[in-house]
Write an enzyme that holds these catalytic residues in place. Structure first.
Site, mmCIF file in Angstrom:
data_model
loop_
_atom_site.group_PDB
_atom_site.id
_atom_site.type_symbol
_atom_site.label_atom_id
_atom_site.label_comp_id
_atom_site.label_asym_id
_atom_site.label_seq_id
_atom_site.Cartn_x
_atom_site.Cartn_y
_atom_site.Cartn_z
ATOM 1 N N ASP A 259 108.054 -7.093 37.160
ATOM 2 C CA ASP A 259 106.927 -6.424 36.518
ATOM 3 C C ASP A 259 106.557 -7.211 35.266
ATOM 4 O O ASP A 259 107.412 -7.432 34.388
ATOM 5 C CB ASP A 259 107.365 -4.990 36.162
ATOM 6 N N HIS B 244 80.024 -20.344 42.334
ATOM 7 C CA HIS B 244 79.749 -21.068 43.577
ATOM 8 C C HIS B 244 78.370 -21.741 43.573
ATOM 9 O O HIS B 244 78.247 -22.918 43.888
ATOM 10 C CB HIS B 244 79.825 -20.130 44.783
ATOM 11 N N LYS C 25 88.896 -16.916 39.720
ATOM 12 C CA LYS C 25 88.021 -15.945 39.099
ATOM 13 C C LYS C 25 88.363 -14.506 39.501
ATOM 14 O O LYS C 25 88.923 -14.313 40.552
ATOM 15 C CB LYS C 25 86.562 -16.261 39.447
ATOM 16 N N GLU D 105 74.877 -12.895 52.470
ATOM 17 C CA GLU D 105 76.015 -12.242 53.128
ATOM 18 C C GLU D 105 75.570 -10.942 53.768
ATOM 19 O O GLU D 105 74.685 -10.256 53.243
ATOM 20 C CB GLU D 105 77.098 -11.914 52.091
#
Ligand code: BG6
Length: 467
Positions: free
Chosen positions: A68, A216, A124, A192
């Site tokens: 953790d 992109h 990202k 898309e």
């Protein structure tokens, strides 16, 4: 994407025999169950290309440790798991929430795990504006200097994107025409069919501009617009890319409605299903854009007067990633209007191919029979063979190339900090202009071709999108 990519690199002999993959996550999972999950992820993505023996070999490399990041002993516990760290060359892939970059890098540093040659891959969202991206970059830079920080933009791992450099700089036929004198405009489309799905929580805070354009689409613009670098090393390449980003003409509130379009999908049909619309999916009002179109200008000697039209959106009718280089018309046509300008169409998705349309005479006796004919400069992989020449190439996952480069310490296809910051500077300008003059996106029905404003954007310039 990561497990299948690693497994495929293993299958093709790119992983050294002693390479281990250590997964670190909060969740404690028994080894057999964990390996079952990894196997599931690989098989889900790779089916017919998976050869006998690959899974067995690959899974032997894999282990899992539950840690953790809020545990101050995180670094020491990882060190104990890794063994003699002085003999290791470690690549960390932080596939985590950006809030964890800082604590994890601190743990790595304190435990001595961030020393050279070890390197880190981050992906990202690296911030949602320039200021927050600087905070992330600073905290990573504390542990890993720039040359050992690999910022992934998976578009840079796509075969056709890499091929843009070969097309431009390994041929003589295109480069003399690659400028405003010969090129009328450029279109970059990433459309898309999917909506925002289970990523809505993240997406609502980012929107299409930050999710797709900042990284992109701007990376594609860089490769299309950059000057020839003097060699193929990573800094020479990235020096040229950052110049493009710094040349982008700022978009201000007084012009933002003319040179950008913002949309959000409403109810409609996408991928054969009824879609409720973005706000209905979210369950509350939202001004987040799921579509953006921009007339971008690279304000330098080469490109002045040749706009780059960018567009990307979700819940659109097709999944297409495409670059169109629209050449100018002949200066004087002896064939009247029949002579249409040439066009180079570079497709990244769904298929990867390149077509150059040229005018030629239609066969037959018709006096003015002219036709625009596509010449296939295709990258289609059906006839291509891998570098050993012994088996047909398969279409690689973009991450395979990038992970392999990171393992080899080659950061040319990764994004340098100054590139990220120059991109954010331009994007922040658009966000601010939107906040002032264009706060609400225009609705478009899911499954349609985007908001009317995107079509008007080109119509104003007497041009049309390549649909
Ligand atoms: C990601 C975005 O970076 O790229 C997603 O966060 C998007 O919203 C995806 O769907 C598109 O990638 P590709 O390779 O499918 O074009």
């Amino acid at each position: 994407m990561l497990w299948p990519s690693l497994a495929m690199l293993d299958q093709d002999g790119f992983l050294s025999d002693d390479l281990r993959v250590v997964s670190v996550a909060r969740e404690a999972v028994a080894k057999t169950e964990f390996l079952g999950r990894v196997q599931g992820a690989i098989e889900k993505r790779i089916n017919k290309d998976l050869e006998d023996g690959t899974l067995d070999r690959f899974l032997k490399r894999v282990s899992h440790v539950a840690l953790d990041a809020s545990d101050p002993e995180w670094g020491n516990k990882l060190k104990a798991e890794l063994g003699d760290i002085d003999t290791l060359d470690i690549v960390y892939f932080l596939s985590v929430s950006p809030t964890l970059f800082k604590p994890i890098c601190e743990h790595l540093e304190t435990a001595g795990l961030s020393r050279a040659p070890n390197r880190v891959i981050i992906e990202k969202p690296l911030g949602r504006d320039l200021a927050s991206s600087k905070v992330i970059n600073d905290s990573v830079a504390h542990a890993f200097e720039e040359t050992r920080t690999f910022r992934i933009d998976h578009y840079l791992g796509k075969e056709t994107v890499q091929n843009l450099l070969a097309l431009r700089f390994a041929n003589t036929v295109f480069e003399p025409l690659w400028n405003a004198q010969s090129i009328d405009h450029v279109q970059v489309t990433v459309s898309e069919t999917v909506g925002t799905g289970d990523r809505l929580g993240y997406y609502d805070d980012y929107g299409a501009l930050r999710d797709m354009v900042q990284n992109h689409l701007l990376q594609l613009v860089c490769l299309l617009a950059m000057e020839p670098p003097s060699n193929f090393n990573s800094d020479a390449l990235r020096d040229e890319k950052v110049k493009v980003l710094r040349s982008l003409k700022p978009i201000t509130a007084d012009v933002v409605k003319e040179v950008t379009a913002r949309g959000q999908y409403g109810a409609g049909f996408a991928e054969g299903h009824q879609v409720a619309g973005y706000e209905a999916e979210k369950g509350s009002p939202s001004n987040t854009e799921t579509y953006v179109a921009i007339k971008a200008e690279v304000a330098n000697w080469r490109w002045s007067g040749t706009p780059f039209y960018l567009r990307t959106g979700k819940a659109l009718p097709s999944r297409t990633t495409e670059i169109v280089i629209q050449f100018r018309a002949v200066p004087h046509s002896i064939f009247g209007a029949a002579a249409q300008p040439n066009r180079l169409v570079i497709r990244l998705q769904p298929d990867e191919d390149i077509k150059l349309t040229v005018m030629n005479k239609a066969p037959g006796l018709s006096a003015d029979g002219m036709q625009l004919q596509p010449l296939d400069l295709s990258l289609s992989l059906t006839n291509a063979f891998d570098s050993n020449g012994d088996k047909p190439s398969r279409r690689r996952i973009a991450y395979e190339r990038l992970i392999l480069d990171a393992l080899n310490g080659n950061n040319a296809a990764f994004v340098r900090r100054d590139e990220v910051e120059a991109a954010w500077t331009w994007i922040d300008g658009i966000s601010a202009a939107w906040a002032e003059a264009y706060p609400k996106p225009q609705l478009y029905p899911a499954g349609s071709n985007g908001p009317i404003s995107a079509h008007m954007l080109l119509e104003r310039d007497k041009r049309v999108w390549n649909d």
